[in-house]
Design a protein around this motif. Structure first.
Motif, PDB file in Angstrom:
ATOM      1  N   PHE A  34       0.665  -1.562   0.010  1.00 33.37           N
ATOM      2  CA  PHE A  34       0.102   0.200  -0.279  1.00 33.37           C
ATOM      3  C   PHE A  34       0.747   0.872  -0.158  1.00 33.37           C
ATOM      4  CE2 PHE A  34      -2.890  -3.642   1.584  1.00 33.37           C
ATOM      5  CZ  PHE A  34      -4.450  -2.830   1.229  1.00 33.37           C
ATOM      6  N   TYR A  35       0.100   2.563  -0.816  1.00 37.94           N
ATOM      7  CA  TYR A  35       1.422   3.149  -1.097  1.00 37.94           C
ATOM      8  C   TYR A  35       0.468   4.625  -1.497  1.00 37.94           C
ATOM      9  CZ  TYR A  35       0.548   3.303  -5.898  1.00 37.94           C
ATOM     10  OH  TYR A  35      -0.216   3.086  -6.955  1.00 37.94           O
ATOM     11  N   PRO A  36       1.056   5.575  -0.314  1.00 34.75           N
ATOM     12  CA  PRO A  36      -0.472   6.980  -0.339  1.00 34.75           C
ATOM     13  C   PRO A  36      -0.550   7.126  -2.090  1.00 34.75           C
ATOM     14  CG  PRO A  36       2.157   7.271   1.471  1.00 34.75           C
ATOM     15  CD  PRO A  36       2.047   5.667   0.091  1.00 34.75           C
ATOM     16  N   VAL A 102      -4.673   0.604   7.153  1.00 33.62           N
ATOM     17  CA  VAL A 102      -3.337   1.361   6.734  1.00 33.62           C
ATOM     18  C   VAL A 102      -4.177   3.067   6.652  1.00 33.62           C
ATOM     19  CG1 VAL A 102      -2.074  -0.431   5.506  1.00 33.62           C
ATOM     20  CG2 VAL A 102      -3.896   0.690   4.361  1.00 33.62           C
ATOM     21  N   ILE A 103      -5.723   3.210   6.624  1.00 36.09           N
ATOM     22  CA  ILE A 103      -5.749   4.585   6.819  1.00 36.09           C
ATOM     23  C   ILE A 103      -5.186   5.272   7.652  1.00 36.09           C
ATOM     24  CG2 ILE A 103      -7.257   6.537   6.474  1.00 36.09           C
ATOM     25  CD1 ILE A 103      -6.806   5.419   3.658  1.00 36.09           C
ATOM     26  N   LYS A 104      -3.805   5.920   8.515  1.00 37.81           N
ATOM     27  CA  LYS A 104      -4.275   7.066   8.838  1.00 37.81           C
ATOM     28  C   LYS A 104      -4.021   8.573   9.460  1.00 37.81           C
ATOM     29  CE  LYS A 104      -2.708   2.987  11.058  1.00 37.81           C
ATOM     30  NZ  LYS A 104      -3.789   2.891  11.782  1.00 37.81           N
ATOM     31  N   MET A 105      -4.378   9.040  10.333  1.00 34.98           N
ATOM     32  CA  MET A 105      -4.185  10.464  10.563  1.00 34.98           C
ATOM     33  C   MET A 105      -2.829  11.164  10.290  1.00 34.98           C
ATOM     34  SD  MET A 105      -7.241  11.724  10.068  1.00 34.98           S
ATOM     35  CE  MET A 105      -6.328  13.667  10.196  1.00 34.98           C
ATOM     36  N   LYS A 106      -2.342  12.039   9.032  1.00 34.82           N
ATOM     37  CA  LYS A 106      -0.913  12.473   8.773  1.00 34.82           C
ATOM     38  C   LYS A 106      -0.795  13.707   8.575  1.00 34.82           C
ATOM     39  CE  LYS A 106       0.540   9.566   5.261  1.00 34.82           C
ATOM     40  NZ  LYS A 106       0.808   8.727   3.788  1.00 34.82           N
ATOM     41  N   ASN A 107       0.792  14.857   9.167  1.00 38.22           N
ATOM     42  CA  ASN A 107       0.625  15.363   9.107  1.00 38.22           C
ATOM     43  C   ASN A 107       1.624  16.450   7.436  1.00 38.22           C
ATOM     44  OD1 ASN A 107      -0.359  17.319  11.732  1.00 38.22           O
ATOM     45  ND2 ASN A 107       1.750  16.067  13.121  1.00 38.22           N
ATOM     46  N   MET A 108       0.287  16.722   6.994  1.00 34.39           N
ATOM     47  CA  MET A 108       1.047  17.125   5.408  1.00 34.39           C
ATOM     48  C   MET A 108       0.971  19.011   5.514  1.00 34.39           C
ATOM     49  SD  MET A 108       1.188  15.589   2.329  1.00 34.39           S
ATOM     50  CE  MET A 108       0.037  14.445   2.886  1.00 34.39           C
ATOM     51  N   GLY A 115      -4.531   8.810   5.387  1.00 32.62           N
ATOM     52  CA  GLY A 115      -4.012   8.883   4.292  1.00 32.62           C
ATOM     53  C   GLY A 115      -3.686   7.258   4.032  1.00 32.62           C
ATOM     54  N   ILE A 116      -3.006   6.973   3.093  1.00 31.67           N
ATOM     55  CA  ILE A 116      -2.387   5.905   3.710  1.00 31.67           C
ATOM     56  C   ILE A 116      -1.123   5.620   3.975  1.00 31.67           C
ATOM     57  CG2 ILE A 116      -1.553   3.712   2.321  1.00 31.67           C
ATOM     58  CD1 ILE A 116      -3.986   4.064   0.109  1.00 31.67           C
ATOM     59  N   GLN A 117      -1.115   5.104   5.548  1.00 30.13           N
ATOM     60  CA  GLN A 117       0.589   4.890   5.556  1.00 30.13           C
ATOM     61  C   GLN A 117       1.242   3.748   4.666  1.00 30.13           C
ATOM     62  OE1 GLN A 117       0.625   1.760   8.994  1.00 30.13           O
ATOM     63  NE2 GLN A 117       1.790   3.615  10.240  1.00 30.13           N
TER      64      GLN A 117
END
Length: 152
Positions: A34-36, A102-108, A115-117
């Motif tokens: 899995f990739y973002p 694999v869906i996680k909260m991410k800082n962007m 987004g996908i981890q």
């Protein structure tokens, strides 16, 4: 999902105009990575590492599939641009993403986004989850996955 548990069946659209069905892959090992996002630096590097080792995976009768939430049209462009020898699966509805958590909260750029981890899963010939990597660092990862397949 627990290691050594049977992975529930799912179907996703794939590049090349076919539908990927997990249960149809039984009988040989499978790598799902899995990739973002298509055509971003880390995701491109990861795909290129799997491409470089693809013949070795094939010799072990192992299939490799990349999965992101991008559309099939985006996947087709990405696959063609880098000549990836394996299918890319579109999970726009987050079916597999939810199954593999694999869906996680991410800082962007200072904002919280879903987004996908970056994660990889090895499924054995019986459809059981044998190994997982979460929060993957790209350098050397495809080789680690290949080494795992060799040990099955």
């Amino acid at each position: 999902m627990e290691l050594m548990s049977l992975v529930p069946d799912f179907t996703l659209p794939a590049t090349g105009g076919f539908n990927f069905q997990l249960s149809a892959m039984r009988g040989a090992p499978l790598v799902l990575y899995f990739y973002p996002k298509d055509d971003t630096p880390g995701c491109t590097d990861e795909g290129l590492q799997f491409k470089t080792l693809y013949e070795e995976f094939k010799q072990l009768k192992c299939s490799v599939m990349g999965i992101s939430r991008d559309s099939i049209a985006s996947h087709e462009r990405f696959k063609s641009k880098f000549d990836y020898p394996f299918p890319l699966l579109s999970d726009a509805d987050e079916i597999a993403c939810t199954l593999f958590d694999v869906i996680k909260m991410k800082n962007m750029y200072g904002k919280q986004v879903r987004g996908i981890q970056r994660s990889t899963f090895v499924i054995d010939s019986e459809g059981k989850l044998r190994q997982e990597w979460r929060g993957v660092n790209v350098p050397g990862h495809a080789q680690a996955v290949l080494d795992c397949i060799k040990s099955l």
